[in-house]
Design an enzyme around this catalytic site. Structure first.
Site, PDB file in Angstrom:
ATOM      1  N   ASP A 207       8.621  15.442  -0.273  1.00 52.17           N
ATOM      2  CA  ASP A 207       7.839  16.287  -1.166  1.00 52.17           C
ATOM      3  C   ASP A 207       7.830  15.713  -2.584  1.00 52.17           C
ATOM      4  OD1 ASP A 207       6.475  18.944  -1.521  1.00 52.17           O
ATOM      5  OD2 ASP A 207       8.119  19.232  -2.935  1.00 52.17           O
ATOM      6  N   GLU A 261       4.788  12.158  -0.307  1.00 55.56           N
ATOM      7  CA  GLU A 261       3.653  12.885  -0.889  1.00 55.56           C
ATOM      8  C   GLU A 261       3.341  12.244  -2.238  1.00 55.56           C
ATOM      9  OE1 GLU A 261       2.302  17.449  -1.964  1.00 55.56           O
ATOM     10  OE2 GLU A 261       4.387  16.858  -2.224  1.00 55.56           O
TER      11      GLU A 261
END
Length: 553
Positions: A207, A261
Site C-alpha cells: 500500500d 501501489e
C-alpha cells in the site's frame, strides 16, 4: 493441484491472473453484515472455476476501521469481524489445495494510532518509540510544521496536546506515518513480512509504498504541488534504498510476488521500481489510466485516443526488463463498467465483456476486482449520507464553502470509492445473498439482474465470457509473452492492437456498429473469440463489440 515454485527463466506471476478480494464485502457467513474469511473459503470453488491463479486479499488485520482496515492496530492478528487465525489458515490451505496463491496487503507507510508503537510514541518526547513516527514542533505561527495536506481532507498534521508537537499523517489523523529513517522500524516491518511468508503467503501488495521515504527537511509545497501532493510524497530520496534492503533482508529468501501501489509515480519513474536488474519490486499498480479523468474531487472527461496513448506509454516505460499490471478497477476506484463502459441495462453485459477482454489481453499481469467478472456497476447513491467512505466526507469538508452539495454529490457518485465496496452480488435474493443480516454497506439494487448464481447458469453471461477468456489466455503464448502494438492510435472509437506474432484484438467503444479497415498485408486466419465479422478487408464490430483474431503479418 499444489502450488509449484517458479522457474528461474520466467517468474510465475507473469503468467498469473490475479483476483482482488475486499473481505468486508465478499461473503458474510455469520449474519453480522460484514464479510469474513470463512466466506472466502466457502467460495474457493467459485474462484477455481473462474480460473484465477492468485488472490490479493485486502487488509484482514486487526484494526479500529477508521479506513476500513488500512489503519492497522496489530499486524499479526486477524480482525475479529473477519474471523480468527485458524480461519485464515483454513482459507490459505484451501487456496493452496486448489493451486491458488495468496498475496496480502502490506500497509507500512502508516499504522493505526491505536497500534502499540504509536500508543507508546505519544506518551512522551523521550519514549523509546517516539522515533517510530514523525513528530515536529509547531511552525513559526504556532500551526502545523508545513503546509502538507492529507488525502482525506485537512492538513497532514495533528497536534498532540500532551507533548506539544505535531505528528505527520498523509491520510487520516488515525493513520500516523511511520518513520522509515529509523532502522528499528524497518526491521519491525521485515519481521512481520517474514511472519506471513512463513505462514505460506506468496507475497504482498504494498500500500502506497512510494510514500515511505520523506523529503529531507519536509519543506512547504508550492501551490502547484499542493494540487497533486502525491508526486512529492512519492519522490523521497531513499525509496529505492529501502526497497533494495527489503529485497535483500526478506524477499530474496522466499518465492514471492511483490506489487507496489505506485500512487504519485509517473510511468518513467515506475521503470526503476520494476526493472528486474535493480531487484526492487516485481510489479507496480499505476494510476495513470484509472485516474485519467480525475482532477482532485472532480470527474472530468476522457477520450479513447488518450486511453490508448496511456497503454502505449505504460508498455514502453516497462520495457524489456519490466512488467505491468493490467486493471481497470479496485477497492479505491469506481466500477470499471460504469467508468469506462456503458452501465445502461441494455449495454452493461456487452461493455463489461469488452472491458474484461481489454484487461485479459494486454501485456502484463491482469488484475480482476471482485464482481468485475459479473459486470457489477456503480451504486446509485442518492445523498452524501449514503457513503461510508471517509474520503468523501473529508473532501466535502474541504470544499463545501465553494461547491454546491449537488455538484459534489454528482462527482462522488461517479468516482467515489464506495462504488466498488458494495457487497458482492451472489444471488437475486435479499441482500444479493451476501448476508442474512443488515449489510455494512447497501447492496446494489440491480442484484436481481446481475448476480453470480444466474450468470453461472447462462453460457452467454459476463461470467462465462471471463472464464473462457482466462482459459484461452492460459494457453496463448501471444497473450502471455507477446509484445504489444497499437494499430490505430487516433481512431476515436476502435481500440485495435497486436499481441505477439499471431493475435489481434479489436474493441468498439460505443453503441454504434463500427467498420474498421484491416491493416494492409495482415492476413486473418480466423476468429479466436468475439462478436465481430470480417467483411472483405473490413472488420465489422457491433456496438460494444470485440474480437480476438488469429492473424499473420
Amino acid at each position: 493441484m499444489s502450488v509449484q515454485p517458479s522457474s528461474a527463466e520466467r517468474p510465475w506471476w507473469k503468467d498469473a491472473v490475479v483476483y482482488q478480494i475486499y473481505p468486508r464485502s465478499f461473503l458474510d457467513t455469520n449474519g453480522d453484515g460484514v464479510g469474513d474469511l470463512p466466506g472466502i473459503t466457502a467460495r474457493l470453488d467459485y474462484l477455481q472455476a473462474l480460473g484465477v491463479d492468485v488472490v490479493w486479499l485486502s487488509p484482514h488485520f486487526d484494526s479500529p476501521n477508521a479506513d476500513n482496515g488500512y489503519d492497522i492496530r496489530d499486524y499479526r492478528k486477524v480482525m475479529a469481524q473477519f474471523g480468527t487465525m485458524a480461519d485464515f489458515d483454513a482459507m490459505l490451505a484451501g487456496m493452496t489445495a486448489r493451486g491458488i496463491r495468496l498475496i496480502i496487503d502490506l500497509v507500512v507507510n502508516h499504522s493505526s494510532d491505536e497500534h502499540a508503537w504509536f500508543v507508546e510514541s505519544r506518551k512522551s518526547r523521550d519514549n523509546p518509540y517516539r522515533d517510530y513516527y514523525i513528530w515536529r514542533d509547531p511552525g513559526p505561527d504556532g500551526g502545523p510544521p508545513n503546509n502538507y495536506g492529507a488525502f482525506f481532507g485537512g492538513p497532514a498534521w495533528t497536534y498532540d496536546d500532551a507533548s506539544g508537537q505535531y505528528y505527520l499523517h498523509y491520510f487520516a489523523a488515525k493513520q500516523p506515518d511511520l518513520n522509515w529513517e529509523n532502522p528499528k522500524v524497518r526491521e519491525e516491518v521485515y519481521d512481520l513480512m517474514r511472519f506471513w511468508l512463513d505462514k505460506g503467503v506468496s507475497g504482498f501488495r504494498m500500500d502506497v509504498i512510494p510514500f515511505i521515504s520523506k523529503q529531507p527537511g519536509l519543506p512547504d509545497l508550492t501551490p502547484q504541488e499542493r494540487r497533486a501532493p502525491q508526486f512529492v510524497y512519492a519522490a523521497g530520496p531513499k525509496l529505492h534504498d529501502y526497497l533494495r534492503e527489503m529485497r535483500r533482508e526478506v524477499l530474496d529468501h522466499y518465492d514471492t510476488m511483490t506489487v507496489g501501489e505506485a500512487f504519485g509515480v509517473r510511468p518513467d519513474q515506475a521503470r526503476d521500481l520494476i526493472d528486474s536488474r535493480r531487484r526492487e519490486l516485481d510489479l507496480v499498480i499505476n494510476f495513470d489510466i484509472v485516474r485519467m479523468d480525475i482532477d482532485g474531487w472532480r470527474k472530468t472527461s476522457w477520450t479513447l485516443p488518450r486511453l490508448k496513448a496511456l497503454y502505449t506509454e505504460l508498455d514502453q516505460a516497462a520495457g524489456p526488463f519490466g512488467w505491468n499490471t493490467q486493471f481497470l478497477s479496485n477497492h479505491d476506484n469506481p466500477r470499471s463498467v460504469s467508468h469506462f463502459g456503458d452501465d445502461d441495462p441494455e449495454w452493461v453485459e456487452r461493455s463489461a465483456k469488452l472491458l474484461n477482454t481489454l484487461i485479459l489481453t494486454q501485456r502484463g499481469t491482469p488484475f480482476l476486482y471482485q464482481g468485475e467478472e459479473l459486470g457489477m456497476t456503480n451504486y446509485p447513491f442518492a445523498t452524501l449520507d449514503d457513503f461510508d467512505d471517509l474520503e468523501v466526507a473529508g473532501r466535502w469538508r474541504d470544499v463545501k464553502h465553494r461547491v454546491s452539495e449537488e455538484e459534489y454529490l454528482a462527482n462522488a457518485r461517479a468516482m467515489g470509492r464506495d462504488n466498488s465496496r458494495t457487497p458482492m452480488q451472489w444471488t437475486p435474493g435479499p441482500n444479493g445473498g451476501f448476508t442474512t443480516g443488515k449489510p455494512w454497506l447497501a447492496v446494489n439494487p440491480n442484484t436481481a439482474a446481475i448476480n453470480a448464481q444466474d450468470e453461472a447458469a447462462r453460457p452467454d453471461s459476463v461470467l462465462a465470457h471471463t472464464r473462457a477468456l482466462i482459459a484461452f489466455r492460459r494457453g496463448s503464448a501471444d497473450l502471455k509473452e507477446g509484445d504489444y502494438r497499437d494499430l490505430d492510435p487516433d481512431h476515436p472509437r476502435v481500440f485495435a492492437y497486436r499481441r505477439g506474432a499471431g493475435l489481434m484484438v479489436a474493441l468498439n467503444f460505443g453503441r454504434e456498429t463500427a467498420r474498421w479497415p484491416l491493416p494492409e498485408g495482415l492476413a486473418v486466419d480466423g476468429p479466436a473469440f468475439g462478436t465481430a465479422e470480417v467483411d472483405g478487408r473490413d472488420l465489422v464490430l457491433p456496438g460494444w463489440g470485440w474480437a480476438i483474431l488469429k492473424v499473420r503479418p
